[in-house]
Scaffold this active site. Structure first.
Site, PDB file in Angstrom:
ATOM      1  CB  ALA A 112      -0.901  -0.004   1.235  1.00  0.00           C
ATOM      2  N   GLY A 114       0.147   1.186  -3.240  1.00  0.00           N
ATOM      3  CA  GLY A 114       0.019   0.493  -4.523  1.00  0.00           C
ATOM      4  C   GLY A 114       0.753   1.092  -5.706  1.00  0.00           C
ATOM      5  CG  ASP A 178       8.671  -0.176  -1.380  1.00  0.00           C
ATOM      6  OD1 ASP A 178       9.865   0.188  -1.336  1.00  0.00           O
ATOM      7  OD2 ASP A 178       7.726   0.617  -1.503  1.00  0.00           O
ATOM      8  CB  CYS A 229      12.362   5.700   0.759  1.00  0.00           C
ATOM      9  SG  CYS A 229      11.105   5.606   2.028  1.00  0.00           S
TER      10      CYS A 229
END
Ligand SMILES: C[S@@+](CC[C@H](N)C(=O)[O-])C[C@H]1O[C@@H](n2cnc3c(N)ncnc32)[C@H](O)[C@@H]1O
Length: 461
Positions: A112, A114, A178, A229
């Site tokens: 999410a 997405g 991720d 990140c």
């Protein structure tokens, strides 16, 4: 220079490639980037829907990506239609490097809202199996809305703590992790980020667990991509080193192809810890070199052990074929659709009927939150707007100009000339609303003297 940039420089000053450039970049707002959705639109159509003062300049990492220069408000129409999707350029990299193919089985473990799931669907040309999982209910809802808007049909949504996904060892060809992280690399757009080594150590524990689970679910010879990140080596090289130690001989770090951004290899050491030489195969992206956010990526391959394991049972969702559905399809001339690559399935929650990729197979026992795109609404007895872009443009339909498209998606009534209307009879009726040869949604058409008036049935949200 703001507080968070100072904290980042204080901790990572020795490993930032060019400090002056870094400082300057961190003070500038992030470039606006996104992509044209090949499942629904072409660049020329998106350009026509934007005001002429907006420029779309080719992005660096993907042929569908662009840097957007101009007023973002005018992007609302292509965004609502699912023709355009905002996404930071570095964040587009993991799916591109994982390179999922049509027909493969792919899991996005932390999916999410997405962005990367949608990119995978595009790369898979809406075929095969794409399971998008996330732990967070509200974020899953946002994920579902994005996939629906973008016209993705090959996806199933699940809401599990990543570690509790049913044990389907060796099922997926490719898995994307991720990971939830400390997000230091997003500091250009999020000034509330904290540089906190204690937090990074905590995150690393979960990251190792999620990545271990991803490797279990991946089949031998398959690939797992890991990304964050953040700049924190504890969450990046530290996590990958732990995996190489834990799965010695079973996992290999793959070299990543070169890309059109300046990248630096994974670190050789941090805070007294020396990393395996393989770690140089990881990719770091620093904001200063590319005028982007910060990112870290590693691609792992799971080796074939040679040992025979029992294959996990793969199930297809049972197809439905109701007379109501067939009647609704024929009202919109959709019954002639080439549905060979699709399957009609019942929604996990209700009575509506959804369109999913025919090639989709799932591991046995997976509890689904949502499947594919809603195709038929049982309560209204109508085709759902979500699949209108897939319908053949046949009577009854209307053709809108670019300016009228804006009114239509904002649910305003639109007046039409005779030439814009394709009808065999003049009754008030449900029509397919089109632009540039593609269905946008539905509308109700009324005749007013010599002219027509279209009432928009474009969804409210
Ligand atoms: C970096 S974000 C993912 C962004 C997403 N891949 C995208 O490109 O749109 C990390 C996600 O991990 C989810 N998450 C956190 N803990 C998790 C867990 N234990 N299992 C599964 N998902 C988790 C969060 O809810 C969050 O949505």
């Amino acid at each position: 220079v703001n507080r968070v940039t100072e904290q980042i420089i204080q901790r990572y000053g020795d490993i930032i490639p060019d400090l002056t450039q870094f400082r300057q970049t961190m003070q500038r707002p992030l470039a606006k980037t996104g992509w044209v959705n090949p499942l629904k639109a072409e660049l020329t159509v998106v350009r026509d829907l934007l005001t002429p003062s907006v420029s779309l300049l080719p992005g660096k990492v993907w042929s569908s990506a662009y840097r957007y220069e101009g007023d973002v408000e005018t992007a609302q129409t292509p965004v609502k239609l699912g023709y355009w999707h905002w996404q930071e350029e570095v964040s587009m990299l993991p799916p591109l490097l994982l390179d999922p193919q049509p027909g493969e089985r792919v899991l996005d473990l932390c999916a999410a809202p997405g962005n990367k799931t949608a990119q995978c669907a595009v790369l898979m040309r809406n075929q095969g199996t794409l399971v998008a999982n996330d732990i967070n209910y509200h974020r899953i809802k946002a994920l579902g809305k994005n996939l629906k808007r973008l016209g993705v049909v090959n996806t199933c949504l699940t809401q599990y703590h990543g570690l509790r996904l049913p044990q389907a060892s060796d099922f997926f060809d490719k898995v994307m992790v991720d990971a939830p992280c400390s997000c230091e690399g997003t500091a250009r757009k999020n000034r509330h980020i904290q540089v906190n080594p204690q937090l990074s150590r905590q995150k690393a524990q979960l990251q190792v667990q999620l990545l271990s689970k991803a490797l279990t679910l991946c089949k031998p010879g398959g690939q797992v991509i890991y990304s964050t990140c953040t700049f924190a080596p504890e969450e990046n090289e530290g996590v990958i080193q732990t995996m190489l130690d834990k799965f010695a001989g079973e996992v290999q770090l793959l070299p990543l192809p070169s890309i059109s951004l300046v990248t630096t290899p994974g670190l050789a050491q941090w805070d007294g810890q020396h990393f395996d030489r393989q770690l140089a195969r990881c990719m770091r992206i620093w904001p200063g070199e590319n005028d982007t956010g910060g990112f870290f990526i590693a691609l792992l391959s799971k080796q074939s052990s040679g040992a025979q394991t029992a294959p996990v049972e793969a199930v297809s969702l049972p197809a439905v074929d109701s007379s109501e559905l067939r009647a609704a399809l024929s009202t919109m001339a959709a019954s002639s659709l080439d549905f060979k690559s699709y399957r009609f399935v019942q929604s996990p929650q209700g009575h509506d009927i959804y369109l999913s990729a025919a090639s989709q197979t799932l591991p046995c026992g997976l509890q689904l939150d949502a499947v594919g795109l809603r195709c038929y609404k049982q309560n209204s007895g109508n085709i759902a707007t979500d699949v209108c872009h897939l319908l053949p443009v046949r009577e009854p339909y209307v053709i809108l100009t670019s300016a009228q498209v804006r009114d239509y998606v904002n649910r305003l009534a639109v007046c039409l000339d005779n030439e814009q209307v394709r009808l065999t009879t003049y009754d008030r009726r449900l029509v397919l609303v089109t632009h540039a040869g593609k269905g946008l949604g539905l509308g109700l058409l009324d005749r007013e003297g010599e002219a027509y008036r279209l009432m928009s049935l474009f969804p409210k949200k």
